[in-house]
Design an enzyme around this catalytic site. Structure first.
Site, mmCIF file in Angstrom:
data_model
loop_
_atom_site.group_PDB
_atom_site.id
_atom_site.type_symbol
_atom_site.label_atom_id
_atom_site.label_comp_id
_atom_site.label_asym_id
_atom_site.label_seq_id
_atom_site.Cartn_x
_atom_site.Cartn_y
_atom_site.Cartn_z
ATOM 1 N NE ARG C 94 -34.055 100.053 -3.841
ATOM 2 C CZ ARG C 94 -34.529 98.851 -4.140
ATOM 3 N NH1 ARG C 94 -34.663 97.924 -3.209
ATOM 4 N NH2 ARG C 94 -34.879 98.569 -5.382
ATOM 5 C CB CYS C 169 -27.496 87.250 -8.712
ATOM 6 S SG CYS C 169 -28.681 88.388 -9.443
ATOM 7 C CG HIS C 199 -27.618 93.036 -11.232
ATOM 8 N ND1 HIS C 199 -28.228 93.915 -10.379
ATOM 9 C CD2 HIS C 199 -28.031 91.797 -10.836
ATOM 10 C CE1 HIS C 199 -28.933 93.242 -9.489
ATOM 11 N NE2 HIS C 199 -28.835 91.955 -9.738
ATOM 12 C CE1 TYR C 245 -31.601 94.754 -11.199
ATOM 13 C CE2 TYR C 245 -31.463 92.453 -11.844
ATOM 14 C CZ TYR C 245 -31.889 93.418 -10.957
ATOM 15 O OH TYR C 245 -32.594 93.074 -9.848
#
Lengths: 423, 423, 423, 423
Positions: C94, C169, C199, C245
């Site tokens: 990541r 989510c 997102h 997001y």
């Protein structure tokens, strides 16, 4: 428990009204209505039916006030819900709608075929008048339409007024109960992928407790299902389950033969049933809904109506099959037309589930009937003779343009007094 | 002038063949065909028809070689164009297709209704066999389909083979000439917004020299147009001009009555016409297309065929109405189905113009017939009884499921020898 | 109360696991899980996290059995639910996903931009392997995907496996709670018209107790809403409310500047948070979910997961926002792609509501990101370099083809060990 | 040969005018124009350019009358064709459009990016004024728009006026000639499947004499095609051939670097070219189009214009790539927006070919730019600041909302005098 101020019932003299009020009695723990305002143009029926439902309410010790009036504005003023169950022209007009087509070998029925067209045309001018009153006197009310042809009337309201209109039919709840009975489960355990239009719909898949039992139901159809009027080989070819009113489209010759053999039309039978019912209603000792009412044809109407009202008021956001604007729920039908599909019903309104394209076995019939509905709405609102001819020509039960022309002329003439838009 | 190697004519013994060859003679300044290979399963007709066209070519002093064979592979091998004009089961089968429905009060016609269904089912196995040969022996050839029902056969080829297939009909060119005649202009001055399917189409707008003359044409329809079988009030309600074959859909009762009154079916009439024609063709002194051919029904076929061939060869990219894959040209019909619309025709192939949504007056009929076509193709290719029942049920001329079932059974049985896929 | 046999948690060593198990503790009156099978490839984390949740369950006096295994097949065998919360390559990968783009002035984030692309590509081979096991060992299980990018992983599963997969989510539940807090009502009173993708979504209308409060919420945005990162003038221009997001798409320059100024990436911060959390988890005296877990970012995950499980098991048919196949719910996105919209969730599965066309203010961004997702799935499954380049080029945060090419090359190389499909 | 009464040229003082008139000279055997009416607001340019074209016409011994006027109504009155080639704000405004974005690292170009937005906004009020005159004085005229951004201006006219407007660009004819040159054939042998919008288009397939040469052209791209600014690996990934202006979208960083390195913007270069050209034009001995005109950028404009005019007048119904209303030709773009596709052009008008869905490799970019165009039209017509912000935010070259806001403010201010709709 939620409290609703006023429910106005237009056509309150209908023999169905005790059914509706019974619904409020049964669901008393969830909802309480302060006032049920019955409106009718027939003072006598208003007195008989109003009298019964008043006794029902008193007997049930409900605090609901029942008011009766022939003044529509008074009934509508400030209503939270308006329920429409009118019949313009009464049973006499219905019987004409049945007889004229039958004379030409065409199905005579109150919601399909030329009969449905004329019933819509008689109703539209009146329902638009009511709608103008609602817009003025109860602009935030939910307008629940029971008046047949329910899909067409709801489409008229959604296209030509600002009403928050929802169409309702007891066909979905009846089929649900049929399936529940067959599988020995409560109604709530049944989920139907119901696609199509009011009185022109199919069940794509049947779930019981989340399990797809469509094949099991098909097996039962093959064994023979009481009161299910479709041959197993047709149902298998379709791959989906047609519901009750589709017999008029799939078997018009059979239905015409039956109607002719019957001697009496359904309208004539119902006229007698109603006469008996009203006699019963008038009996001051009657304080509950009489069992004979279920023969009238509106079984479970109260259940459907009260469930709809509860979800709209309580913001339940549960799934119910109602008539509402398509908006792409079924992409191969016009977006602005009304469809009958499972919807999420909450205080925000009615949102259809995404049902996807129609099964190709039923697509052209559904598209054709939808087109008939749209022409019927247009002609009914504008009085356009061109739209009227297109409505007749498009109807799948009218087999030729020549026949369409003849039926149109004769039926317009026979209904002249109810058709200000045409004459 | 362009030279084409070989044109294979499957069903070369057809009485239409002189019409086609006459087209090559008339357009000799634009195109020259080295070889016309006639194939037929009937050696006698091949001799008679082949003999005539050979005399025609010699008389015209064309260098084209006419070959005749009952060996299909030999005819197809290396062809640049394959023209298919077969009739599986011959006139006898056609006459059965006409009589059986008529006995039930249903239009008996070779491209619409149950007759069209059965003609398609007889043809599909044979045309797929031909296609396998073409894939092998002439993979780059253009396959021009004249065999009726032309739209259905072309859809079969486009869905189930790799052929560069185009369907052709003389209906568009005939209507063009009709309009040209009415307005006193040459064919080229006419532009038709032709929408729909083979034999199920409407003209949305008519232009003459770029001027929209739709209203003028409507006026002429109202005055009465010879050979145009539609009432002015229907045409006005539709807002578009239906073409010839739609009379079977709009006036089925009238057509049934006419057919019954006629005594002879069209197939029976044509059988006699053909007998006379073939007798004429056999006359060794005949060296040109006889005038009686025009009664046969294929007027202007040669014109349509030669114009199509010229544009494909010469990359003309001009506009012609042919049958091809829809692909969204008409968005409310399936993308993979065949439609009949104006197309740009060039050496790259056939690209339809964007025609947009169907007029709403004709949409449901067109969608329904298209669905019938798709079921007919599926049943014809797979032999599925379910698809076959759906084809019958979906056809707008078959008025009920009961009738569909009876017709299906009787007509399958009557055609048993030609239906390997079903039996 | 309903009893579930086995819930398998793939990536059970995640620091989120206590959150999930806490959900089962909180909802103990509605659902009881017999076994929670934790699977992880890291035995140490499995021990620490598994130890804590075991103590939690014991402390809560739940009869649930907690099992731990590094044998995936053992964990999956016979599971009724599979929950996937894996992180292929761990935090180290990541952090690379964050740093590489940032060096080129591109947002480095784990679900949007090039970081999301690479996270998807690392995950897809592993999740497909898991899916093959599930197909074999628990074919009727519901597969609940928490692994990011959640929409892309769910689309991969729905396109390339037979799993009953749903993506989840916590963004929807968080926004719901935000609104509930602002209007002083419980979560259940809030209904959001949530449209878009995981997102990448917007709220078209906000209802509280069925009342449209969108204008009120807009007023609050104008006054300044804590933690809501969008300027009022943008929100007003959009006419809908972007969610969290989307700041990466609307303000990439601002976000890049912040990221650069921060010194540490989010991945680096989370690494530390996790280290501390795991240290806490290891404390044998800890018997409840520690409050620090909420900093980790998965607030309300358990709530979302348990609500979803309950509706799937109890056939609740209530409305929840999840990631599922579009199928026309949003007609201007591909039918076979995954969207994030309100769905009816029952034992039959997940049926999206008909949301209709995207608001035109957000349509192109949503369509572009959806196309990026589809290319990412295709490249992730096939290893096609062409699809990989298209994924990079299509991403709206990658501003040119040249940059796409450079990032692609460098990021593929940096992830080589996790990308068997490419190397 | 066909005779046209009057062709009005708005912006007749443009240096392009000799190019157009040269077209009439070259095609003198097909078309003869009685009067070319030049209108301009700059009397000096009108004199210089008008003088030259008058000498050209006389030298060619054409009977065409050249008239010059600063009275627009006089020029338009009774025109059969109106050609618009105006530049509101002149080169000075263009140079500002180029410089302001460039200062922020954004492509500064007259049709793409913020420059295109502002050019559209300056033009729209003027072109709508012209349109009102045309509606009044020449309602049947064809309006041929050359003014950039051509697609946006044409969309404005088709959405907001009743004009028979067609947009034209020399990009299609240039690409055709490029291909013709590469394959050694005349222009007519080339057929391009051209899909997209003005300046944002791709060629899906390239045919030469009906043969699909797309793979051959791809091979040439890989070898390196002079003046073709796209890398082979991008073109291969796209699977279609991008045309010239797409370099601004695919390589914005590269283009910004080039523009910055160039020292002068394109507008500054053109200003010099035009100054030189006008000096040449003023030379009374010049009686033909000077060769330097081709550097100006409008190569083959006359060819495109004259071919369009000829087909409209002569009802040729041939295929030309022009800008017209989509109407479903590309189903994944709005039906009411303008697209640039192959169209059949005849006296009836312009009918696009059915091009089908966009290739998925280019769909999101094309949809995004189309959305930018629609917002640009809406803002340009209404002066809505919300629409203006959406136009800036939607443009793919503007990388963030913050940047959009800054550019919007600065560029509106810089163009204040030309933007009555905003101020």
């Amino acid at each position: 428990m939620v409290v609703i101020g006023k429910v106005a019932v237009i056509g309150g003299g209908s023999t169905y009204t005790p059914e509706l009020v019974d619904g409020f009695i049964v669901h008393r723990d969830e909802v309480q209505v302060k006032e049920v305002a019955l409106h009718d143009i027939d003072p006598q029926r208003l007195e008989v039916v109003g009298g019964l439902v008043e006794r029902m309410v008193r007997h049930a010790e409900l605090p609901t006030r029942i008011t009766r009036t022939t003044d529509r504005a008074a009934a509508l003023d400030g209503a939270a819900f308006v329920i429409s169950q009118i019949r313009v022209g009464g049973m006499a007009a219905r019987i004409r709608d049945e007889h004229i087509p039958l004379a030409y070998g065409v199905v005579g029925q109150e919601t399909t075929g030329p009969g449905g067209t004329l019933k819509a045309w008689r109703t539209i001018p009146v329902v638009l008048e009511i709608a103008r009153d609602v817009e003025r006197l109860a602009p935030d009310a939910w307008f629940i339409n029971f008046t047949n042809p329910s899909g067409i009337i709801t489409e008229t309201l959604l296209k030509h007024t600002s009403l928050k209109a929802v169409g309702l039919c007891n066909n979905p709840i009846n089929f649900t109960r049929l399936v529940a009975g067959l599988f020995g489960v409560p109604d709530e355990a049944v989920f139907l992928e119901w696609v199509g239009l009011n009185h022109v719909n199919w069940i794509r898949r049947v779930y019981v407790e989340g399990r797809d039992v469509s094949a099991d139901l098909m097996a039962k159809v093959r064994e023979g299902l009481p009161f299910y009027p479709f041959d197993a080989d047709l149902v298998e070819a379709l791959g989906v389950f047609p519901t009750w009113y589709l017999q008029y489209y799939y078997y018009p010759d059979r239905k015409v033969a039956e109607m002719r053999a019957a001697g009496k039309t359904r309208g004539e039978v119902v006229t007698e049933v109603e006469r008996d019912l009203l006699r019963k209603y008038a009996d001051p000792s009657l304080v509950v809904k009489p069992p004979e009412l279920s023969q009238r044809g509106g079984a479970l109407y109260s259940e459907a109506a009260v469930r709809l009202i509860l979800s709209l008021v309580l913001d339940r956001r549960d799934v119910q099959v109602v008539d509402t604007r398509n908006g792409g729920a079924i992409p191969d039908l016009p977006a602005d037309g009304v469809v009958e599909v499972p919807c999420v019903v909450g205080a925000h309104g009615v949102t259809p589930l995404r049902m996807g394209p129609l099964p190709e076995t039923v697509r052209p019939l559904c598209q054709t009937v939808k087109a008939w509905e749209a022409w019927t709405v247009e002609a009914g609102v504008t009085g356009s003779h061109r739209a009227a001819l297109m409505a007749m020509v498009t109807n799948p039960l009218v087999r030729s343009v020549d026949l369409a022309r003849v039926l149109l002329e004769e039926m317009l003439e026979a209904n002249r007094e109810y058709l200000p838009q045409f004459f």
